[in-house]
Design an enzyme around this catalytic site. Structure first.
Site, PDB file in Angstrom:
ATOM      1  N   GLN A   1    -101.057  24.921  57.264  1.00  0.00           N
ATOM      2  CA  GLN A   1    -100.792  26.360  57.326  1.00  0.00           C
ATOM      3  C   GLN A   1     -99.941  26.797  56.128  1.00  0.00           C
ATOM      4  OE1 GLN A   1    -102.133  28.452  59.599  1.00  0.00           O
ATOM      5  NE2 GLN A   1    -101.112  30.233  58.758  1.00  0.00           N
TER       6      GLN A   1
ATOM      7  N   LYS B   1    -105.325  29.311  66.822  1.00  0.00           N
ATOM      8  CA  LYS B   1    -106.343  28.365  66.339  1.00  0.00           C
ATOM      9  C   LYS B   1    -106.523  27.227  67.336  1.00  0.00           C
ATOM     10  CE  LYS B   1    -105.407  29.395  61.499  1.00  0.00           C
ATOM     11  NZ  LYS B   1    -104.562  29.118  60.348  1.00  0.00           N
TER      12      LYS B   1
ATOM     13  N   ASP C   1    -110.460  24.618  55.184  1.00  0.00           N
ATOM     14  CA  ASP C   1    -109.921  25.878  54.660  1.00  0.00           C
ATOM     15  C   ASP C   1    -110.631  26.298  53.368  1.00  0.00           C
ATOM     16  OD1 ASP C   1    -107.971  27.384  55.940  1.00  0.00           O
ATOM     17  OD2 ASP C   1    -106.333  26.059  55.331  1.00  0.00           O
TER      18      ASP C   1
HETATM   19  N1  GUN Z   1    -102.176  31.476  55.896  1.00  0.00           N
HETATM   20  C1  GUN Z   1    -102.762  32.693  55.979  1.00  0.00           C
HETATM   21  N2  GUN Z   1    -104.106  32.548  56.067  1.00  0.00           N
HETATM   22  C2  GUN Z   1    -104.345  31.226  56.036  1.00  0.00           C
HETATM   23  C3  GUN Z   1    -105.539  30.464  56.106  1.00  0.00           C
HETATM   24  O1  GUN Z   1    -106.668  30.958  56.189  1.00  0.00           O
HETATM   25  N3  GUN Z   1    -105.377  29.112  56.053  1.00  0.00           N
HETATM   26  C4  GUN Z   1    -104.152  28.533  55.932  1.00  0.00           C
HETATM   27  N4  GUN Z   1    -104.096  27.211  55.851  1.00  0.00           N
HETATM   28  N5  GUN Z   1    -103.034  29.217  55.861  1.00  0.00           N
HETATM   29  C5  GUN Z   1    -103.137  30.560  55.928  1.00  0.00           C
END
Ligand code: GUN
Length: 296
Positions: A97, A53, A120
């Site tokens: 995350q 990311k 998100d």
């Molecule tokens: N863990 C797995 N997929 C995601 C996501 O799209 N966002 C976040 N914050 N954590 C994740």
């Protein structure tokens, strides 16, 4: 010939559009979109996603701030970090995350994020607005990526029967909501099935478009797919494979080789939905920065 829906190629197309919008923000108002990614602990898979990311954000000219906290960080301290990011004018998107360590209440942390920075789309206000179609909200990145892949590959879900397999808060439920709403990328007839649906194949065979997000490696075979269906595979699974140097391979929830022979179009794993998730997160961050710029 079966159409292969490449999330990698569609991602590249969207990222170049995003780069133009980032350049315009910088040139017109001196604004640099900022994304904060908070990682608690040292889960290797999470570390890998977070690194991807960050690199993708920087490549577009988005400022990416990574905050890595130890696995034993108290909940209060994490909530304090989120509050700080909410108040920080350089940050337009906040991502914590998941999963978080067991001693931290995930819902409490998600609810602490300012919905205006919830790139998100996991805050209950974002979830509610998606459901009711009211107000501004960010759609969760993975299902938004699925919809974008369908639209850009020429498979508008409007008027189609879409079967979503999976009911997670991150993918299945928001995918169903996006496909159902009265808006571009929506207007489908949606059925949601899951791992406990009896005779799952009887349901999946009725799909014009099949979106699989069950988290079970290679569990959808050709006998579960209608001839000519469009198949989007959201699964990303690691399975042991002694023939590979690293000891595993990455596969989807769909048996790609056999389903490909029956489907009109199918997304691969890797190179399908995976890259789209990061792209849509960046898209949400740019949208948030544009809103901030417009509000002065
Ligand atoms: N863990 C797995 N997929 C995601 C996501 O799209 N966002 C976040 N914050 N954590 C994740």
């Amino acid at each position: 010939m079966t159409q292969i829906i490449s999330g990698k190629e569609i991602s590249e197309e969207i990222r170049s559009e995003l780069k133009e919008r980032v350049d315009a923000l910088r040139e017109e108002g001196g604004l640099v979109p900022g994304l904060a990614v908070v990682l608690v602990g040292e889960d290797p898979a999470s570390q890998m996603y977070v690194g991807m990311k960050n690199r993708a954000a920087e490549a577009l000219g988005i400022h990416s701030r990574q905050l890595t906290l130890p696995a034993d960080t108290p909940e209060d301290e994490l909530l304090g970090v989120v509050e700080g990011l909410n108040a920080d004018p350089e940050i337009h998107g906040i991502l914590v995350q998941l999963p978080l360590p067991d001693h931290i209440d995930e819902a409490k942390v998600i609810e602490a994020i300012d919905p205006a920075k919830d790139v998100d789309g996991f805050h209950p206000i974002s979830v509610g607005r998606l459901q009711t179609g009211s107000g501004d909200f960010f759609a969760p990145a993975t299902p938004a990526g699925v919809v974008e892949m369908l639209l850009r590959s020429g498979h508008d879900p409007a008027g189609k029967h879409v079967v979503v397999v999976g009911r997670s808060n991150i993918v299945g439920k928001p995918a169903a909501a996006l496909l159902l709403r009265k808006a571009p990328g929506g207007n489908a007839t949606v059925t949601v099935a899951h791992s406990r649906t009896p005779d799952l194949g009887a349901v999946t065979r009725t799909a014009d478009i099949l979106v699989v997000a069950m988290g079970r490696p290679e569990s959808i075979g050709a006998d579960m797919v209608a001839e000519g269906a469009v198949v989007i595979d959201v699964g990303t699974n690691r399975v042991d494979d002694a023939s590979r140097e690293r000891g595993y391979r990455v596969c989807g929830d769909v048996l790609f080789d056999e389903v490909k022979e029956k489907a009109a179009a199918i997304s691969p794993v890797p190179g399908g939905v995976g890259p789209m998730t990061i792209t849509m997160l960046l898209s949400n961050t740019v949208k948030s920065a544009e809103t901030a710029a417009a509000e002065g």
